[in-house]
Scaffold this active site. Sequence first.
Site, short mmCIF file in Angstrom:
data_model
loop_
_atom_site.label_atom_id
_atom_site.label_comp_id
_atom_site.label_asym_id
_atom_site.label_seq_id
_atom_site.Cartn_x
_atom_site.Cartn_y
_atom_site.Cartn_z
N GLY A 97 19.33 5.31 47.98
CA GLY A 97 17.98 4.10 48.27
C GLY A 97 18.83 4.90 49.78
O GLY A 97 18.07 4.72 50.66
N ASP A 145 20.52 -4.92 41.03
CA ASP A 145 20.27 -3.95 40.82
C ASP A 145 21.92 -2.87 39.87
O ASP A 145 21.94 -1.41 40.44
CB ASP A 145 20.29 -3.09 41.91
CG ASP A 145 19.74 -1.08 41.98
OD1 ASP A 145 18.87 -1.14 41.18
OD2 ASP A 145 19.66 -0.59 42.86
#
Length: 837
Positions: free
Chosen positions: A528, A643
């Site tokens: 990302g 995460d």
Amino acid sequence: MKGITASNHFYPNLLFFTFLSFCTSRVAFSSDTLTATQSLTSDQTLLSPNQNFKLGFFSPGNSKNWYVGIWYKNIPDRTYVWVANRDNPLTNSSGIFKISNQSIVLLDHAENLIWSSNETKANSPVMQLLDTGNLVLREANVNDEYLWQSFDCPTDTLLADMKLGWDLNKGLDRYISSWKSADDPSTGDFSFKLDYHGFPEVFLWNDQEKAYRSGPWNGLRFSGVPEMEPLDYLSFNFVTNPEEVSYSFHISAKSIFSRLTVTSSGQLQRYTWIPDRQVWNSFWYAPKDQCDKYMECGPFGICDSNASPVCKCMRGFEPSNPQAWSLRDGSDGCVRKTNLQCVNDKFLHLKNIKIPESSTSFVDRNISTKGCELLCLRNCSCTAYANSDITNGGTGCVIWVGELLDIRQYTEGGGQDLYVRLAASDVGNGKNTATIIIGIAVGVAILLLVLGGCFIWKRRRLQSARRVQKGIQERSQDLLLNEVVISSKRDHSGEKDKDELELPLFDFGTIAIATDNFSDENKLGQGGFGLVYKGTLVEGQEVAVKRLSRNSGQGIEEFKNEVKLIARLQHRNLVRLLGCCIEMDEKMLIYECMENRSLDSVLFNKAKCPLLNWQRRFNIICGIARGLLYLHQDSRFRIIHRDLKASNVLLDAEWNPKISDFGMARIFGGDQTEANTKRVVGTYGYMSPEYAMDGLFSVKSDVFSFGVLVLEIVTGNKNRGFYHSNSELNLLGHAWRLWKAGKALELLDPSVGNSFSSSEVLRCVQVGLLCVQERAEDRPTMSSVVLMLSSETATMPQPKTPGYCLGRNPFETDSSSGKQDESFTINQVTVTMLDAR
């Protein structure tokens, strides 16, 4: 049998004589003792009285050489604790081990001398293998006095009741030294030796260089080993007197084995044997972090593994080489700001310190702390003092003269107090301190007024210049980011300017050269954040470069967040940030290079997953757990990763896991346990239900992600978002169904093969299911998880129903299609709408 004489009497019947000789030899080698008329060959062994240890001939690993040594009898994975002829091997197994000329000798097939113990004056010597693992030579009728013993000639292992250190009467130095390799027991490069001079302590040497220092014995433990706490079955002993300076440990439980060894790679390891699991458990090891490296921060420097950078100068000192210091090389240490005056000097009180190297220090064990201070003050060369014994409030005196070397800062409960001599102006007194405080207060007030005026003037000017604001904002953003990276304050933790972050900045040209202008050949992957490249700096260090793409879902805030967090974290299971690059539109993070890349690139790859045998998988699970425990509990501020997933776990050359990607992490205050957000970030399959649905996150959110990761590591399968397809369950449901049916072992990835511990697999599955329970309060803390993973005897509750959350991502396709990869991240997510990462 050669070397064994059954009797000197005459037997008229030859058959009877042969039978008696055979029986006598058999009895000799089922016992623990050899007499002067007997010998040992390659097909025979000595066995200690309670069958703890064996002595015999062996050839290690793939070696073609032969040795005589001692090993544990009842441990399947043969573990050697002593080798007689380690530096002079036999070329074949045709050797003879016996008593000759009042000493123990090893002869080859031609009866050439290969090895010999010291010659003694024994009249009737016998050789005996004791239950301690000690091979002794003694008089036949005297059990407690040894003419020679293997404990005085160690190899790489220190056993219980075995002494490390000096017999000063005999001039005997007992130390352990590594094997060269697993196949070669000859003396290696690393040794662990006690220095009895000054205030005695033990050093790990790499050839002729000091690599690690234990710190001196302070009455409770070695000053540099805060983990050294006595247990019910394990106690430590340190002796220092004119005749002896030595360290040893004692095991009171006969069923427990423990050993301290120095490995061929240069690490001290204390192992304990766990009979139920049939494995050696790593109980303690050193060096364990950057601050365990000898002289990491040079003279008068203090190393703190919980700080970033780890090196700091104590009050009254400054870096002796500011340029190297700014590049995080603290080996040149610190120098005084003000020279000592001798008459009016004061002392700086430092707490929880691994006290300096003490081989040249002066020790008086009979004076008080106050007397020690006066003694130091009277000696103008004295630079510091401390107690020699910290029990009962502290007694005795240690005084240092000259530079203070290899100091380390510990958290509460480690180390001891150290008093460093400073010029009075650097320490300060009550009046001076009050004056300084008043002056600072007045100065701050004036500064605030000036800044307030400047702020109002600047605001009006900016309002009149909105037509060019876009360009100004872009430039200000980079300047602000630069400021954050160079000297960001810990606004969440309340720490002050002395802890400002100093992160090395790399110029764009250096990184471009290192990555061959970001060539495709050097591309490691994509996430990302953007692309990740492998690079090699000019000095030869391999690095990984994360380059923020302009259209990245992660923006400036995530970049700043990762810089501020990970640069301050130091743990063996967290990836290390080396620096960053900020030029024009380029924003990059430079990390240590992980040779085996990310966990998902191996775990979910059919060709590579066989590389992850069960032991590696179990070690990876335990390492991730330790890293997460550090974030939640042991670091200076509580951090929620938010995460945690397979692609954010990196593997080094030894397959050790390191948690990475802190762009989404959040800092919690000391008393804070949970928080709420309208901006939910994360990855499908790893988010806890309360976080995904209600925006509530806490340490238990990370625990849920860890549980998913554990089940993925065990099974080798991904856990995607919850969905029903042909009545199939996702990974959590599948694991839960098999667990309830008593078939949890069927979850294990077939690529592991047949070499695994069933109890470990079941324990990992149970821990994984406990971590993914639907209710956050039912999930264990990471401290409990680490305990459950490391102990066979820890009580573990039965798991409840896993938490299922969210529907299947409508854009998700089969992993084989390659159209949608979970490693891509889009984080602009609200409570009502969740985009996949």
